[in-house]
Motif scaffolding. Structure first.
Motif, mmCIF file in Angstrom:
data_model
loop_
_atom_site.group_PDB
_atom_site.id
_atom_site.type_symbol
_atom_site.label_atom_id
_atom_site.label_comp_id
_atom_site.label_asym_id
_atom_site.label_seq_id
_atom_site.Cartn_x
_atom_site.Cartn_y
_atom_site.Cartn_z
ATOM 1 N N GLY A 314 -17.143 29.704 8.405
ATOM 2 C CA GLY A 314 -16.044 30.195 9.197
ATOM 3 C C GLY A 314 -15.978 30.644 10.428
ATOM 4 N N ASP A 315 -17.314 31.064 10.957
ATOM 5 C CA ASP A 315 -17.443 31.563 11.964
ATOM 6 C C ASP A 315 -17.032 30.683 13.304
ATOM 7 O OD1 ASP A 315 -20.020 31.955 14.416
ATOM 8 O OD2 ASP A 315 -18.728 33.846 14.046
ATOM 9 N N LYS A 316 -16.143 31.033 14.201
ATOM 10 C CA LYS A 316 -15.811 30.232 15.037
ATOM 11 C C LYS A 316 -16.767 29.782 16.013
ATOM 12 C CE LYS A 316 -11.742 29.868 18.197
ATOM 13 N NZ LYS A 316 -10.658 30.987 18.997
ATOM 14 N N ALA A 317 -17.507 30.586 16.490
ATOM 15 C CA ALA A 317 -18.492 30.256 17.665
ATOM 16 C C ALA A 317 -19.392 29.034 16.719
ATOM 17 C CB ALA A 317 -19.419 31.351 17.860
ATOM 18 N N GLY A 318 -19.746 29.449 15.530
ATOM 19 C CA GLY A 318 -20.730 28.460 14.940
ATOM 20 C C GLY A 318 -20.069 27.197 14.599
ATOM 21 N N ILE A 319 -18.684 27.196 14.334
ATOM 22 C CA ILE A 319 -18.114 25.921 13.922
ATOM 23 C C ILE A 319 -18.045 25.139 15.415
ATOM 24 C CG2 ILE A 319 -15.763 24.866 13.685
ATOM 25 C CD1 ILE A 319 -15.417 27.385 11.872
ATOM 26 N N LYS A 320 -17.812 25.481 16.466
ATOM 27 C CA LYS A 320 -17.682 25.003 17.769
ATOM 28 C C LYS A 320 -19.082 24.274 18.079
ATOM 29 C CE LYS A 320 -13.479 25.403 19.269
ATOM 30 N NZ LYS A 320 -13.048 26.246 20.204
ATOM 31 N N ALA A 321 -20.327 25.127 17.892
ATOM 32 C CA ALA A 321 -21.525 24.565 18.060
ATOM 33 C C ALA A 321 -21.786 23.406 17.165
ATOM 34 C CB ALA A 321 -22.430 25.756 17.779
ATOM 35 N N SER A 322 -21.165 23.433 15.973
ATOM 36 C CA SER A 322 -21.501 22.329 14.929
ATOM 37 C C SER A 322 -21.027 20.943 15.530
ATOM 38 C CB SER A 322 -20.573 22.502 13.751
ATOM 39 O OG SER A 322 -19.430 22.481 13.804
ATOM 40 N N PHE A 323 -19.967 20.859 16.762
ATOM 41 C CA PHE A 323 -19.585 19.584 16.754
ATOM 42 C C PHE A 323 -20.825 18.761 17.587
ATOM 43 C CE2 PHE A 323 -14.907 21.279 18.169
ATOM 44 C CZ PHE A 323 -14.574 21.221 16.755
ATOM 45 N N ARG A 324 -21.813 19.348 18.193
ATOM 46 C CA ARG A 324 -22.687 18.462 18.580
ATOM 47 C C ARG A 324 -23.648 17.814 17.353
ATOM 48 N NH1 ARG A 324 -27.954 19.782 19.312
ATOM 49 N NH2 ARG A 324 -29.337 18.651 20.569
ATOM 50 N N SER A 325 -23.910 18.743 16.450
ATOM 51 C CA SER A 325 -24.590 18.335 15.271
ATOM 52 C C SER A 325 -23.783 17.119 14.612
ATOM 53 C CB SER A 325 -24.689 19.290 14.175
ATOM 54 O OG SER A 325 -25.485 20.522 14.536
ATOM 55 N N ILE A 326 -22.298 17.146 14.547
ATOM 56 C CA ILE A 326 -21.545 16.026 13.919
ATOM 57 C C ILE A 326 -21.957 14.758 14.718
ATOM 58 C CG2 ILE A 326 -19.268 15.090 13.783
ATOM 59 C CD1 ILE A 326 -18.481 18.051 13.030
ATOM 60 N N ASP A 327 -21.812 14.894 15.930
ATOM 61 C CA ASP A 327 -22.047 13.738 17.078
ATOM 62 C C ASP A 327 -23.502 13.057 16.796
ATOM 63 O OD1 ASP A 327 -19.527 13.828 17.830
ATOM 64 O OD2 ASP A 327 -20.076 14.961 19.787
ATOM 65 N N ASP A 376 -8.243 19.704 13.411
ATOM 66 C CA ASP A 376 -7.658 21.083 12.742
ATOM 67 C C ASP A 376 -8.329 22.032 13.623
ATOM 68 O OD1 ASP A 376 -6.171 19.837 10.755
ATOM 69 O OD2 ASP A 376 -7.358 20.799 9.040
ATOM 70 N N ILE A 377 -9.516 21.786 13.931
ATOM 71 C CA ILE A 377 -10.085 23.174 14.805
ATOM 72 C C ILE A 377 -9.480 23.062 16.280
ATOM 73 C CG2 ILE A 377 -12.309 24.058 15.754
ATOM 74 C CD1 ILE A 377 -11.827 24.442 12.772
ATOM 75 N N LEU A 378 -9.623 21.700 16.803
ATOM 76 C CA LEU A 378 -9.176 21.692 18.317
ATOM 77 C C LEU A 378 -7.583 21.792 18.476
ATOM 78 C CD1 LEU A 378 -11.697 18.832 19.055
ATOM 79 C CD2 LEU A 378 -12.027 21.143 19.663
ATOM 80 N N LEU A 379 -6.859 21.128 17.692
ATOM 81 C CA LEU A 379 -5.735 21.365 17.661
ATOM 82 C C LEU A 379 -5.007 22.889 17.449
ATOM 83 C CD1 LEU A 379 -4.432 17.893 16.294
ATOM 84 C CD2 LEU A 379 -4.718 18.572 18.867
ATOM 85 N N ARG A 380 -5.747 23.454 16.699
ATOM 86 C CA ARG A 380 -5.232 24.736 16.406
ATOM 87 C C ARG A 380 -5.549 25.582 17.878
ATOM 88 N NH1 ARG A 380 -9.189 27.562 12.605
ATOM 89 N NH2 ARG A 380 -8.715 25.719 11.231
ATOM 90 N N ASP A 381 -6.289 25.381 18.604
ATOM 91 C CA ASP A 381 -6.507 26.074 19.751
ATOM 92 C C ASP A 381 -5.695 25.599 20.846
ATOM 93 O OD1 ASP A 381 -8.683 27.352 18.920
ATOM 94 O OD2 ASP A 381 -10.293 26.035 19.397
ATOM 95 N N ALA A 382 -5.636 24.047 20.667
ATOM 96 C CA ALA A 382 -4.532 23.432 21.822
ATOM 97 C C ALA A 382 -3.129 23.945 21.617
ATOM 98 C CB ALA A 382 -4.397 22.059 21.648
#
Length: 656
Positions: A314-327, A376-382
């Motif tokens: 649930g760490d926000k910075a870690g979640i954003k960094a995970s997007f690269r791993s997903i790709d 969910d993550i991106l639209l929450r910020d948008a």
């Protein structure tokens, strides 16, 4: 040195499908098993295992052989190390005959082997310190008890402790006879100018050994226990010849069977996440150990499963960094789900709070498709910002662009369209844009990699072409194949006086090759023939089974080629039932010897004719004696053709 009887015993109990099945997800394909190559990146499986023959063949890389050669190729084992590994796995006691090493054998003890050995020594030392020293019990065990780890799980992961004394291990290793240079190269010790006696890199820390796929220690992670010291909480081994952190996943050795069995891998971040999940009974888990996920790590997982669930705290910075791993996972063809633990929890704490069934159900029920997760993550910020919302959707489509499978891509886009109330056509247009960007980057990387290997590939192709163009090469291969596959078959013959006698295939072919003084073109074939002749001199028939356990992996690889090529021709599936070679072996051996002999004679004639030009003006006697030799050989050649009632070769075509 491991006795031959022990080697035979290891081969008799070791099942190749079990060993390779720990590294590669194998599926039944007729009488064989099939999977993705562990040596090359491929999308269609071309790696074959034959349980009946106990061999493997990888058609993408050209490699093949026995279970020993597989371990040597993948793990970097020496032959004895691979044997010891199998012996340990199957509970076979290895009583080695000890002797002084020759100078050549000492040279073969490479730096790589010494690095493996010093890490094994260090691993045992750190475990002994944890369990047997007062400091280890008071400090190291206290930390693990605080993390609620039980003794069996501590021993399972071989956790240890490095004492406070600054050169405790270094001094111990030096006393054992290990050189300062190897300690320094391993990263276990540091030798600064002001401390020539050395300093332990991991002093006063609890130790997490990092294992290879097969269980060899490659390096260590170490956690400091004092909170008032200004240094990194975790310290890892530096890169060495045996440890490359981008190619290792923590817990893979302990979890590989569960990952393959459950056909899903849980991906976490830290050592304790893996260990706590194991303690709660969930073993199909690995960690990237704090490093960004790499292509090499993904391919390790893909050998066992294409299904990955990423567990986040649930760490926000870690979640954003995970997007690269997903790709990256998507680009490697993986199926991805993502799970966020409740605030304040990570896999370690959550596993300690709840029983196994609850944790397993939570992961199964709460893990979401990567599209839902990113949305969910991106639209929450948008929020309600239309520009940021459009960027968020573009980011999701960018991930879909990494998916190679056309059907999957279309399904994902339909999901996105339904979720956001958008037209599918607009998303497909955006997908085309993102695909061009992705493919451009991938193409540039592929070109770079191909350029690195092109010279080597050309050399290999040229080498193979020059050899396969020689007719004797193919005929020699056929005779060797007959000796290996059918060497113990008994065939009937008649001698010069027309008296019947019986002889084995291996004896007849070996006698022919010796009688004609033929020199094998292939070094591997030369080795095989020498061993066969040695066996015959000792009244022993050495055929395929003997060479499977022979201490030469070039020969084992050749067996894989020869055996597998017939194994894979599954004509019966097409309702075609050709006559098997073994059904007419007597005639086949006779024909193949005649054909080989005719080609060999032509080769000798060709060579002698080339020599004629040299002798014409320098040695008249030699010139005419060479002509007589050619005439004799031509007569033998005509006799062979008469015997089989056909012309076997055309010398002007083959030898020019």
């Amino acid at each position: 040195m491991i006795p031959k009887e022990t080697i035979d015993k290891i081969f008799s109990v070791a099942r190749i499908e079990e060993i390779i099945g720990e590294y590669v997800q194998l599926k039944r394909a007729g009488s064989n098993l099939k999977g993705l190559s562990p040596f090359q990146d491929e999308k269609s499986p071309s790696f074959i295992v034959s349980p009946s023959k106990q061999i493997w063949k990888d058609f993408s890389s050209g490699k093949g052989g026995t279970v020993i050669s597989f371990l040597m190729e993948l793990e970097g084992f020496t032959y004895p190390e691979a044997l010891r590994h199998l012996a340990k796995k199957y509970g076979i006691e290895v009583e080695e005959t000890h002797r002084e090493l020759t100078d050549e054998e000492k040279k073969q003890q490479t730096e790589r082997e010494l690095l493996y050995k010093i890490h094994e020594v260090a691993n045992n030392y750190f475990q002994d310190q944890l369990w047997d020293s007062e400091e280890g019990r008071l400090v190291g065990q206290a930390y693990f008890r605080e993390r609620e780890l039980k003794e069996d799980i501590i021993r399972k992961f071989q956790l240890g402790y490095s004492p406070e004394k600054k050169n405790a291990f270094t001094g111990y290793a030096l006393e054992k006879g290990y050189a300062k240079e190897i300690l320094e190269k391993s990263g276990l010790s540091i030798f600064p100018e002001n401390a020539p006696q050395g300093i332990d890199r991991f002093r006063e820390r609890v130790i997490f050994p990092i294992h290879s796929f097969s269980g060899r220690v490659l390096g260590f992670g170490a956690r400091i226990l004092k909170s008032n010291v200004k240094t990194a909480k975790y310290l890892n081994s530096p890169e060495t010849e045996i440890y490359h952190k981008s190619s290792v996943l923590y817990g893979l050795n302990q979890g590989k069977q569960a990952i393959s069995r459950k056909n899903i891998c849980l991906l976490v971040e830290g050592y304790m996440d893996v260990i706590s999940l194991h303690q709660s009974g969930i073993e199909n888990v690995v960690a990237s150990s704090g490093t960004s996920l790499t292509t090499e790590q993904i391919r390790l997982i893909k050998r066992l499963t294409e299904n990955v669930t990423i567990l986040f705290d649930g760490d926000k910075a870690g979640i954003k960094a995970s997007f690269r791993s997903i790709d990256m996972l998507l680009s490697e063809g993986m199926n991805i789900r993502v799970l966020l633990f409740p605030d304040g929890d990570d896999p370690d704490s959550f596993a300690r709070k709840h029983p196994q069934e609850y944790v397993e159900n939570f992961i199964a029920e709460q893990a979401r498709d990567f599209i839902d997760f990113k949305a969910d993550i991106l639209l929450r910020d948008a929020a309600d910002d239309p520009i940021r919302k459009a960027e968020a959707i573009r980011d999701i489509v960018k991930s879909v662009a990494f998916v190679d499978n056309v059907l999957k891509r279309e399904i994902y886009l339909k999901e996105v369209a339904a979720k956001f109330g958008l037209s599918e056509q607009s998303l497909f247009n955006e997908l085309n844009v993102q695909q061009q960007i992705v493919q451009g980057n991938q193409s540039a990387e592929k070109t770079r990699q191909e350029q690195q290997h092109v010279n080597t590939k050309l050399e290999v192709v040229q080498d193979k072409t020059s050899f396969s163009a020689e007719p004797l090469w193919e005929l020699e291969e056929k005779l060797v194949e007959l000796m290996l596959k059918y060497g113990d078959y008994i065939i009937s013959r008649k001698d010069a006086d027309n008296q019947p006698y019986e002889i084995t295939v291996v004896e007849e072919i070996a006698a022919y090759l010796q009688e004609d003084g033929y020199e094998m073109l292939s070094p591997v074939n030369r080795k095989i023939l020498d061993e066969i002749i040695l066996g015959l001199n000792q009244s022993e028939l050495r055929t395929e089974h003997f060479f499977v356990t022979f201490l030469d992996e070039e020969i084992a690889s050749k067996l894989a080629d020869n055996i597998q090529k017939n194994e894979l021709q599954n004509w019966a599936s097409r309702n075609i039932y050709p006559l098997k070679l073994g059904d007419r072996i007597s005639q086949e051996v006779e024909d193949d010897i005649c054909i080989h002999k005719s080609h060999y004679i032509e080769f000798l004639i060709f060579r002698l004719r080339k020599e004629l030009d040299e002798y014409r003006d320098t040695d008249e006697e030699k010139y005419f004696s060479t002509i007589l030799q050619i005439q004799k050989l031509e007569k033998i050649f005509r006799d062979i053709n008469a015997k089989v009632n056909r012309i076997l070769t055309k010398s002007h075509y083959y030898y020019r």
